[in-house]
Design a protein around this motif. Structure first.
Motif, short mmCIF file in Angstrom:
data_model
loop_
_atom_site.label_atom_id
_atom_site.label_comp_id
_atom_site.label_asym_id
_atom_site.label_seq_id
_atom_site.Cartn_x
_atom_site.Cartn_y
_atom_site.Cartn_z
N ALA A 206 1.57 1.06 0.10
CA ALA A 206 1.15 1.95 -0.99
C ALA A 206 1.62 3.65 -0.62
O ALA A 206 1.73 3.79 -1.65
N ASN A 207 2.66 4.07 1.20
CA ASN A 207 2.55 5.08 0.85
C ASN A 207 3.92 5.22 0.19
O ASN A 207 4.46 6.49 -0.96
N LEU A 208 5.37 4.44 -0.73
CA LEU A 208 6.65 4.25 -1.29
C LEU A 208 5.87 4.22 -2.55
O LEU A 208 6.14 5.23 -3.48
N ILE A 209 4.31 3.39 -3.40
CA ILE A 209 4.21 3.57 -4.52
C ILE A 209 3.62 4.72 -4.70
O ILE A 209 4.31 5.50 -6.28
N LYS A 210 2.75 5.73 -3.80
CA LYS A 210 2.71 7.21 -4.55
C LYS A 210 3.20 8.25 -4.34
O LYS A 210 3.67 8.85 -4.90
N THR A 211 4.75 8.39 -3.92
CA THR A 211 5.75 8.48 -3.49
C THR A 211 6.92 8.44 -4.94
O THR A 211 7.28 9.65 -5.78
N VAL A 212 7.06 7.42 -5.63
CA VAL A 212 7.49 6.85 -6.72
C VAL A 212 6.37 7.44 -8.32
O VAL A 212 7.43 7.93 -8.71
N VAL A 213 5.39 7.19 -7.98
CA VAL A 213 4.55 7.80 -8.94
C VAL A 213 4.67 9.16 -8.84
O VAL A 213 4.77 9.74 -10.23
N PRO A 219 10.26 6.59 -16.94
CA PRO A 219 8.93 5.84 -16.64
C PRO A 219 9.47 4.58 -15.18
O PRO A 219 9.93 4.42 -14.96
N VAL A 220 7.65 4.58 -14.88
CA VAL A 220 7.62 3.95 -13.96
C VAL A 220 6.25 2.51 -14.22
O VAL A 220 5.26 2.79 -14.69
N ILE A 221 6.96 1.17 -13.52
CA ILE A 221 6.03 0.27 -13.82
C ILE A 221 5.32 -0.02 -11.96
O ILE A 221 5.71 -0.20 -11.86
N GLU A 222 4.34 0.23 -12.32
CA GLU A 222 3.30 0.78 -10.38
C GLU A 222 3.15 -1.03 -10.61
O GLU A 222 2.66 -2.15 -10.91
N THR A 223 4.12 -1.91 -8.92
CA THR A 223 3.33 -2.58 -8.51
C THR A 223 2.34 -2.44 -7.79
O THR A 223 3.31 -1.01 -6.44
N GLY A 224 1.53 -2.39 -6.92
CA GLY A 224 0.28 -1.68 -5.99
C GLY A 224 0.47 -2.78 -4.98
O GLY A 224 0.76 -3.68 -5.06
N SER A 225 -0.09 -1.71 -3.58
CA SER A 225 -0.55 -2.84 -2.34
C SER A 225 -1.02 -3.30 -2.39
O SER A 225 -1.71 -3.35 -3.96
N GLY A 226 -1.77 -4.20 -1.52
CA GLY A 226 -2.45 -5.01 -1.68
C GLY A 226 -3.95 -5.53 -0.55
O GLY A 226 -3.60 -5.67 0.27
N ASN A 227 -5.10 -4.63 -0.79
CA ASN A 227 -6.09 -4.51 -0.77
C ASN A 227 -7.37 -5.52 -0.86
O ASN A 227 -7.68 -5.52 -1.97
N CYS A 228 -6.95 -7.07 -0.27
CA CYS A 228 -7.45 -7.89 -1.56
C CYS A 228 -8.11 -8.12 -0.19
O CYS A 228 -8.28 -8.48 0.51
N HIS A 229 -9.59 -8.96 -1.41
CA HIS A 229 -11.15 -9.67 -0.84
C HIS A 229 -10.59 -10.41 -0.86
O HIS A 229 -11.09 -11.26 -1.94
N ALA A 303 -16.77 -1.69 12.20
CA ALA A 303 -15.83 -1.40 11.27
C ALA A 303 -15.60 0.26 11.27
O ALA A 303 -17.07 0.75 10.58
N THR A 304 -14.40 1.13 10.69
CA THR A 304 -15.00 2.53 10.17
C THR A 304 -15.03 2.17 8.73
O THR A 304 -14.36 1.13 7.25
N LYS A 305 -15.35 3.22 7.49
CA LYS A 305 -15.03 3.47 6.28
C LYS A 305 -13.57 2.92 5.82
O LYS A 305 -13.14 2.35 4.76
N ASP A 306 -12.87 3.76 6.25
CA ASP A 306 -11.26 3.78 6.42
C ASP A 306 -10.92 2.35 6.62
O ASP A 306 -9.85 2.04 6.11
N ASP A 307 -11.49 1.51 7.64
CA ASP A 307 -10.63 -0.05 7.92
C ASP A 307 -10.92 -0.95 6.47
O ASP A 307 -10.01 -2.02 5.99
N PHE A 308 -12.16 -0.40 5.43
CA PHE A 308 -12.37 -0.90 4.28
C PHE A 308 -11.92 -0.88 3.08
O PHE A 308 -11.18 -1.34 1.89
N GLY A 309 -10.26 0.13 3.10
CA GLY A 309 -9.72 0.83 2.18
C GLY A 309 -8.12 0.73 2.72
O GLY A 309 -7.02 0.68 2.33
N THR A 310 -8.26 -0.29 4.07
CA THR A 310 -6.63 -0.14 4.39
C THR A 310 -6.13 -1.51 4.16
O THR A 310 -6.19 -2.85 3.78
N GLU A 311 -4.75 -1.73 3.88
CA GLU A 311 -4.40 -2.62 3.45
C GLU A 311 -3.45 -3.14 5.40
O GLU A 311 -2.24 -2.39 6.10
N PHE A 312 -4.12 -3.74 6.08
CA PHE A 312 -2.94 -4.28 7.51
C PHE A 312 -2.29 -4.25 7.35
O PHE A 312 -0.97 -4.54 8.41
#
Length: 416
Positions: A206-213, A219-229, A303-312
């Motif tokens: 996520a940090n790399l993607i955010k920095t690039v964007v 022009p950027v094609i954004e490939t995202g981090s994966g917080n998959c459910h 769990a904390t709220k941050d845990d649900f938004g984290t790509e571990f």
């Protein structure tokens, strides 16, 4: 003295012009040379990778990162097989999607063309080097690769091997180039290589993607981090749900398509969570659950709220209890990175609602998110998994690395 990045850009643009008109058979022969070269250079490549692994351990990188970085003979064989798949795929360049005539009698066609020069910036995944290079090459694009410093020796060995093969196949070796300066300053300059890069594709956390964007001026094609459910519905087959959870979390937790959160309907908490926890104990998975779910776990932590938004990217799994399908979708909508989302259910109507209502690049019914992969989709390798909606979405193969132009046939028409 000319800026080294400008030199790379100039050489890439020249190579891109060569590639744009190259015959498919010639490109495929060059790709076959690349496979042969990688096999011949296996010892050199694996020795280079050992340097990266040694340095990674000295720098105390987590095992999940080291797993991403590691090359083995088997992984190199898989990388070559992905290139073979690319060879076997149809070449999109030059194809005319459709043709029609307008009122003036002009014949109008829409033809597939390369993007031009693609910049690729990514982290410690040496397999991305061959995936990106060969996909770009087959689709008629030159590529400039900027990998992470953790994989420098591996990437240099891979690119050196591929460049030798291109020369053997009478292609400009500059069709595949590597930025050898891995400093942040050079990375930022690379993101702003206007006039040379037609598009920049970041692949990583996520940090790399955010920095690039935020930094790129190209022009950027954004490939995202994966917080998959995974949403385990009240009508789920529980054995299936356990098996898919194990696969999604434990097969390879360091990758972007692994499972980070399991959402469980409250009706099946007592029957599902104990068997899921028991199955995950073999893999020493840490469970971070909400208060309701904790009542049915032996060793979970709150769990904390941050845990649900984290790509571990690790053997850690968050667990969320919901009272309804709508609450599950709402939770996903709040925390999703729009990568891959899964529902386990035997209820057809519920599955169809999930497919329609969940906003992600890939949405699954009763299957693991680990299948979100260019190779699994039949694309050979992939240059990344786009989580944006413009130009491309999902695993990006050959077709996603093309643009189009209109070709017009007339017989002297002028416009009134």
């Amino acid at each position: 003295m000319t800026n080294p990045l400008i030199q790379l850009g100039e050489k890439a643009k020249k190579a891109a012009r060569f590639l744009a008109i190259a015959e498919t058979t010639a490109k495929n022969k060059a790709l076959e040379e690349i496979i042969s070269g990688l096999k011949a250079d296996e010892e050199l490549i694996l020795t280079a990778n050992k340097k990266d692994i040694k340095q990674a351990r000295e720098n105390n990188l987590p095992e999940s990162m080291i797993d991403r970085l590691l090359l083995t003979s088997e992984r190199l064989t898989d990388m070559c097989q992905d290139i073979q798949t690319i060879i076997n795929l149809d070449d999109p360049i030059g194809l005319v999607d459709k043709m029609w005539k307008n009122e003036a009698g002009l014949t109008i066609g829409k033809q597939r063309v390369p993007l031009g020069v693609i910049g690729m910036i990514y982290e410690a995944r040496p397999n991305v080097t061959t995936d990106a290079a060969t996909l770009c090459f087959k689709s008629g694009n030159a590529v400039i690769l900027r990998g992470g410093k953790e994989a420098f020796h591996s990437n240099l060995a891979l690119v050196t091997s591929m460049q030798k093969s291109l020369t053997t196949a009478n292609f400009p070796k500059e069709a595949i180039q590597l930025v050898e300066d891995t400093s942040r300053e050079t990375a930022r300059a690379f993101m702003q290589l206007n006039g040379y890069l037609d598009v920049l594709i970041p692949r990583g956390g996520a940090n790399l993607i955010k920095t690039v964007v935020e930094t790129a001026s190209v022009p950027v094609i954004e490939t995202g981090s994966g917080n998959c459910h995974i949403y385990v519905d009240k009508d789920a087959d529980l054995e299936m749900a356990v098996n898919i959870t194990i696969n999604g979390k434990c097969q390879r937790p360091s990758v972007c398509n692994s499972t980070e959160t399991v959402i469980v309907h409250e009706d099946i908490l007592p029957s599902f969570l104990p068997i899921m926890e028991q199955a995950l104990k073999e893999y020493h998975v840490e469970l971070r659950a909400d208060e309701q779910a904790l009542n049915y776990l032996e060793d979970g932590v709150l769990a904390t709220k941050d845990d649900f938004g984290t790509e571990f990217n690790d053997f850690i799994l968050a667990i969320k209890t919901v009272q309804s399908f709508d609450e599950a979708v709402s939770h996903i909508d709040t925390f999703t990175t729009h990568h891959s989302e899964v529902i386990i259910t035997n209820n057809y109507s519920t599955s169809q609602r999930f497919l329609q209502e969940v906003d992600a690049a890939v949405v699954y019914v009763n299957a693991s998110s680990r299948f979100t992969d260019g190779s699994m989709f039949g694309f050979g390798g992939e240059i990344g998994i786009s989580t944006q909606k413009l130009h491309a979405r999902g695993p990006m193969g050959l077709n996603e690395l093309t643009s189009s132009k209109y070709i017009i046939y007339g017989n002297g028409q002028t416009r009134n």
